[in-house]
Motif scaffolding. Structure first.
Motif, PDB file in Angstrom:
ATOM      1  N   PRO A   4       0.797  -1.231   0.000  1.00 14.67           N
ATOM      2  CA  PRO A   4       0.000   0.000   0.000  1.00 14.67           C
ATOM      3  C   PRO A   4       0.829   1.280   0.000  1.00 14.67           C
ATOM      4  CG  PRO A   4      -0.826  -1.570   1.627  1.00 14.67           C
ATOM      5  CD  PRO A   4       0.478  -2.110   1.142  1.00 14.67           C
ATOM      6  N   LYS A   5       2.074   1.204   0.463  1.00 15.37           N
ATOM      7  CA  LYS A   5       2.900   2.416   0.532  1.00 15.37           C
ATOM      8  C   LYS A   5       3.433   2.856  -0.840  1.00 15.37           C
ATOM      9  CE  LYS A   5       4.350   1.890   5.355  1.00 15.37           C
ATOM     10  NZ  LYS A   5       5.504   1.811   6.292  1.00 15.37           N
ATOM     11  N   TRP A   6       3.259   2.002  -1.836  1.00 13.49           N
ATOM     12  CA  TRP A   6       3.658   2.412  -3.189  1.00 13.49           C
ATOM     13  C   TRP A   6       2.552   3.307  -3.731  1.00 13.49           C
ATOM     14  CZ3 TRP A   6       4.186  -0.691  -8.364  1.00 13.49           C
ATOM     15  CH2 TRP A   6       5.154  -0.078  -9.164  1.00 13.49           C
ATOM     16  N   SER A   7       2.805   4.590  -3.766  1.00 10.63           N
ATOM     17  CA  SER A   7       1.761   5.572  -4.049  1.00 10.63           C
ATOM     18  C   SER A   7       1.379   5.594  -5.526  1.00 10.63           C
ATOM     19  CB  SER A   7       2.235   6.965  -3.636  1.00 10.63           C
ATOM     20  OG  SER A   7       3.269   7.415  -4.493  1.00 10.63           O
ATOM     21  N   ARG A   8       0.247   6.196  -5.809  1.00  8.61           N
ATOM     22  CA  ARG A   8      -0.203   6.332  -7.195  1.00  8.61           C
ATOM     23  C   ARG A   8       0.802   7.127  -8.021  1.00  8.61           C
ATOM     24  NH1 ARG A   8      -6.730   7.604  -6.979  1.00  8.61           N
ATOM     25  NH2 ARG A   8      -7.370   5.613  -6.009  1.00  8.61           N
ATOM     26  N   GLY A   9       1.367   8.152  -7.404  1.00 13.10           N
ATOM     27  CA  GLY A   9       2.363   8.946  -8.108  1.00 13.10           C
ATOM     28  C   GLY A   9       3.598   8.143  -8.452  1.00 13.10           C
ATOM     29  N   GLU A  10       4.033   7.311  -7.539  1.00 13.00           N
ATOM     30  CA  GLU A  10       5.204   6.475  -7.796  1.00 13.00           C
ATOM     31  C   GLU A  10       4.912   5.417  -8.857  1.00 13.00           C
ATOM     32  OE1 GLU A  10       7.386   6.662  -3.418  1.00 13.00           O
ATOM     33  OE2 GLU A  10       5.690   5.309  -3.731  1.00 13.00           O
ATOM     34  N   ILE A  11       3.713   4.874  -8.817  1.00  8.28           N
ATOM     35  CA  ILE A  11       3.323   3.900  -9.838  1.00  8.28           C
ATOM     36  C   ILE A  11       3.303   4.559 -11.209  1.00  8.28           C
ATOM     37  CG2 ILE A  11       1.430   2.447 -10.675  1.00  8.28           C
ATOM     38  CD1 ILE A  11       0.690   1.994  -7.700  1.00  8.28           C
ATOM     39  N   LYS A  12       2.767   5.768 -11.295  1.00 11.16           N
ATOM     40  CA  LYS A  12       2.747   6.496 -12.559  1.00 11.16           C
ATOM     41  C   LYS A  12       4.167   6.775 -13.048  1.00 11.16           C
ATOM     42  CE  LYS A  12       0.861  10.582 -14.858  1.00 11.16           C
ATOM     43  NZ  LYS A  12       0.041  11.827 -14.699  1.00 11.16           N
ATOM     44  N   GLN A  13       5.042   7.132 -12.117  1.00 19.90           N
ATOM     45  CA  GLN A  13       6.435   7.394 -12.468  1.00 19.90           C
ATOM     46  C   GLN A  13       7.102   6.134 -13.025  1.00 19.90           C
ATOM     47  OE1 GLN A  13       8.907   8.566  -9.130  1.00 19.90           O
ATOM     48  NE2 GLN A  13      10.154   9.889 -10.432  1.00 19.90           N
ATOM     49  N   PHE A  14       6.825   5.011 -12.406  1.00 18.65           N
ATOM     50  CA  PHE A  14       7.362   3.730 -12.869  1.00 18.65           C
ATOM     51  C   PHE A  14       6.823   3.405 -14.257  1.00 18.65           C
ATOM     52  CE2 PHE A  14       6.814  -0.945 -13.095  1.00 18.65           C
ATOM     53  CZ  PHE A  14       8.149  -1.331 -13.038  1.00 18.65           C
ATOM     54  N   SER A  15       5.533   3.602 -14.456  1.00 22.71           N
ATOM     55  CA  SER A  15       4.914   3.339 -15.747  1.00 22.71           C
ATOM     56  C   SER A  15       5.533   4.211 -16.836  1.00 22.71           C
ATOM     57  CB  SER A  15       3.410   3.602 -15.661  1.00 22.71           C
ATOM     58  OG  SER A  15       2.796   3.481 -16.920  1.00 22.71           O
ATOM     59  N   THR A  16       5.766   5.463 -16.516  1.00 24.59           N
ATOM     60  CA  THR A  16       6.389   6.378 -17.474  1.00 24.59           C
ATOM     61  C   THR A  16       7.800   5.930 -17.821  1.00 24.59           C
ATOM     62  OG1 THR A  16       5.060   8.225 -16.659  1.00 24.59           O
ATOM     63  CG2 THR A  16       7.064   8.777 -17.877  1.00 24.59           C
TER      64      THR A  16
END
Length: 255
Positions: free
Chosen positions: A25-37
């Motif tokens: 849960p600590k993997w934030s939406r912003g971090e996930i988006k950054q990873f996807s990018t």
């Protein structure tokens, strides 16, 4: 080797990302988006064109990465590109005599059309036969496994997305597995096929996923692959090699 490295990393990073996204849960939406990018910017430009003129393990690894990234990013176009290239490359990598007197040509190039060119590309086999891989004679096993692994990992991903790539090329994949499994088991090879013998190279931990599908899900008999797995691979600690990652842990006898 940027395409190959992008394939290796692009095959593994999204799998780890799937686990983290579902369980941390600590993997934030912003971090996930950054990873996807990062996946889109660092890897996709090297993967999308394919690579028809290099040895097949390269393009199959790139295909595997395309499908992994496509699933993680919910990117249908990228996933479909991987499926399209898989359907083109696998029949041009694992040979069946029903293909004709010489193998199918890789999609996307005109440089391998002549029989002499394709024979050299396949490392000049004495005879083309069911189960021969484009890289079998390159080093008698090593790169065959490095091509088999992403081909199967891609089929497994597609299977969970409702696409049966396994079934489309089941006969040629199983023929390849059984022929090479016999060699890793030390069984002699016909002098007609290999007049100078078959000096088998290193065994890698990449047989469990395919075996689990064809034997346990579909019920095909794969006696040589079964013997290889039970007598050699499972007697060792589970391992990794490039994009082969703990297959016994994830797929051994699951279905």
């Amino acid at each position: 080797q940027k395409e190959l490295v992008a394939g290796w990393c692009g095959s593994i990073f999204p799998l780890a990302g799937e686990i983290l996204r579902a369980s941390y849960p600590k993997w934030s939406r912003g971090e996930i988006k950054q990873f996807s990018t990062m996946l889109n910017r660092a890897f996709l430009p090297h993967l999308l064109p394919g690579n028809p003129t290099y040895n097949g393990n390269w393009e199959l690894t790139m295909i595997n990465a395309l499908m992994c990234i496509g699933v993680f990013n919910d990117d249908q176009a990228t996933f479909n590109r991987g499926v399209f290239l898989w359907r083109k490359r696998v029949p041009a990598y694992f040979y069946l005599t029903t293909d004709g007197s010489t193998p199918k040509r890789p999609y996307g190039t005109d440089s391998l059309k002549a029989d002499g060119e394709i024979n050299k590309y396949w490392f000049k086999p004495n005879v083309f036969f069911d189960g021969l891989c484009q890289e079998t004679l390159r080093d008698y096993g090593q790169h065959l496994q490095e091509g088999l692994s992403p081909a199967i990992n891609s089929a497994e991903i597609a299977y969970h997305q409702g696409i049966d790539l396994y079934g489309e090329n089941a006969k040629r994949i199983m023929a390849t597995m059984e022929f090479h499994a016999d060699r890793f088991l030390g069984k002699p090879v016909s002098k007609t096929l290999f007049p100078n013998g078959f000096p088998v190279s290193g065994l890698f931990p990449t047989w469990e996923i395919a075996y689990n599908h064809f034997r346990n899900r579909r019920g095909f008999a794969l006696p040589s692959t079964s013997a290889l797995i039970t007598t050699k691979l499972r007697s060792r600690p589970t391992a990794t090699h490039n994009n082969m990652v703990w297959e016994r842990l994830t797929h051994a006898e699951l279905d």
